[in-house]
Design an enzyme around this catalytic site. Structure first.
Site, PDB file in Angstrom:
ATOM      1  CE  LYS A 102      -3.049   3.122   1.019  1.00 36.83           C
ATOM      2  NZ  LYS A 102      -4.082   3.504  -0.236  1.00 36.83           N
ATOM      3  CB  CYS A 118       0.488  11.158  -3.112  1.00 41.51           C
ATOM      4  SG  CYS A 118       2.043  11.716  -4.155  1.00 41.51           S
TER       5      CYS A 118
HETATM    6  C1  LIG Z   1      -2.736   7.993  -2.368  1.00 45.01           C
HETATM    7  C2  LIG Z   1      -3.649   7.182  -2.244  1.00 45.01           C
HETATM    8  C3  LIG Z   1      -4.664   6.690  -2.984  1.00 45.01           C
HETATM    9  C4  LIG Z   1      -6.033   6.356  -2.596  1.00 45.01           C
HETATM   10  C5  LIG Z   1      -6.281   6.503  -1.288  1.00 45.01           C
HETATM   11  O1  LIG Z   1      -5.577   5.870  -0.311  1.00 45.01           O
HETATM   12  O2  LIG Z   1      -7.371   7.257  -1.014  1.00 45.01           O
HETATM   13  N1  LIG Z   1      -6.929   5.837  -3.173  1.00 45.01           N
HETATM   14  C6  LIG Z   1      -6.823   5.753  -4.742  1.00 45.01           C
HETATM   15  O3  LIG Z   1      -7.624   5.126  -5.203  1.00 45.01           O
HETATM   16  N2  LIG Z   1      -5.588   6.038  -5.308  1.00 45.01           N
HETATM   17  C7  LIG Z   1      -4.488   6.350  -4.588  1.00 45.01           C
HETATM   18  O4  LIG Z   1      -3.438   6.672  -5.056  1.00 45.01           O
END
Ligand SMILES: C=Cc1c(C(=O)O)[nH]c(=O)[nH]c1=O
Length: 314
Positions: free
Chosen positions: A44, A132
């Site tokens: 993650k 990000c």
């Molecule tokens: C940076 C966190 C991301 C997230 C998140 O942790 O909200 N969700 C996504 O679909 N893509 C991301 O790159």
């Protein structure tokens, strides 16, 4: 048919892996991926410090009629960099390569994590998440080309000659494919590009409750699943055509051998699964492997290289 492939000179027994963020936040999930049929795996996206992320519900699968997908606004929940660095020290690299994804909230945080990785001398492959969240009120990094260029200059010099990759948000304009690729091509140590991250700021509505379905951001969240497949294929092929020295990892809309085949045809060397993995669990890798193998059998292909990037135009 043989599904074996190589990535950055590392052997994989198949091209399938998870998308960062799905089934890869805590040790039990990482161990399940390690034990699964996935050819590789990624952690993650992490920040320097642990984060709880957004209030729930923050992920929902959209399984009305066709098409099928997900919406999420997780808010970068993760155990913090040190946790994933520790996992890189106990991963079994003989069984499959490991990618570590970072998504620092500031440039300094990204550089601190890169320093930590460099000092650890780990075989894990770095995937920097450019989707990000950036400075609130400004576009995410992947949509702020100057900030992206600055980050890559700092990160590549910080990381020295080691290969790394970037996770890109989807682009929807040819001029943006051109501009993003031109920036990436100035960094030869950026050895791969992962396309795409979720399509940002979608809105799902439930007509019975007459409400949005996730709590954060008034229901706005990243879209995944069937909805994003054509956009994912376009981004894979656009960067495959524009970055001949780089490998492309395809992500977006893969839930069977069919979409995995499309991504490889479009130029993907590896293929990531997010929404479908979230819903089905790590058993999905054995299923999609078998489906991809069957498609290759029917078409008379014995290896991935026979159709990799060989998408025809009319
Ligand atoms: C940076 C966190 C991301 C997230 C998140 O942790 O909200 N969700 C996504 O679909 N893509 C991301 O790159």
């Amino acid at each position: 048919p043989n599904l074996a492939t190589t990535f950055l000179d590392l052997p994989l027994n198949n091209p399938l892996m998870n998308a960062s963020g799905v089934w890869c936040s805590v040790g039990s999930q990482l161990e399940a991926l390690q034990e699964s049929e996935a050819g590789a795996m990624v952690t993650k996206s992490c920040t320097l410090q642990p984060r709880d992320g957004n209030p729930e519900p923050r992920y929902r699968v959209l399984n009305g009629d066709k098409p099928w997908g997900s919406i999420n606004s997780m808010g970068l929940p993760n155990e913090g960099f040190a946790y994933y660095l520790r996992y890189t020290e106990r991963h079994d690299y003989e069984s499959k390569p490991l990618f570590i994804s970072i998504s620092g909230l500031t440039l300094d945080d990204n550089l601190a994590m890169i320093d930590g990785l460099k000092d650890a001398v780990t075989p894990a492959i770095l995937e920097i998440n450019l989707s990000c969240p950036n400075v609130p009120g400004k576009a995410q990094l992947g949509y702020d080309f100057d900030a992206m260029d600055t980050l890559l200059a700092e990160v590549t010099s910080g990381y020295g000659q080691r290969s790394l990759g970037v996770k890109l948000p989807p682009y929807f304009d040819i001029a943006h494919f051109d501009e993003a690729a031109a920036i990436l091509n100035r960094y030869p140590t950026v050895a791969f590009v992962t396309c795409i991250n979720s399509i940002g700021n979608a809105l799902a509505i439930d007509i019975d409750s007459e409400s949005v379905i996730i709590k954060p951001k008034d229901g706005f969240g990243g879209l995944g699943g069937d909805y994003v497949l054509p956009t994912a294929l376009a981004n894979v092929n656009a960067f495959y055509r524009r970055c001949p020295e780089k490998a492309i990892i395809g992500c977006g809309g893969v839930k069977s051998g069919q979409e995995a085949f499309m991504h490889i045809l479009a130029g993907a060397t590896l293929v990531q699964m997010g929404t479908a993995l979230y819903e089905e669990g790590p058993g999905i890798f054995a299923r999609v492997k078998a489906e991809l193998s069957e498609i290759m059998e029917k078409k008379g292909y014995s290896s991935l290289s026979q159709f990799h990037g060989k998408l025809k135009t009319l």
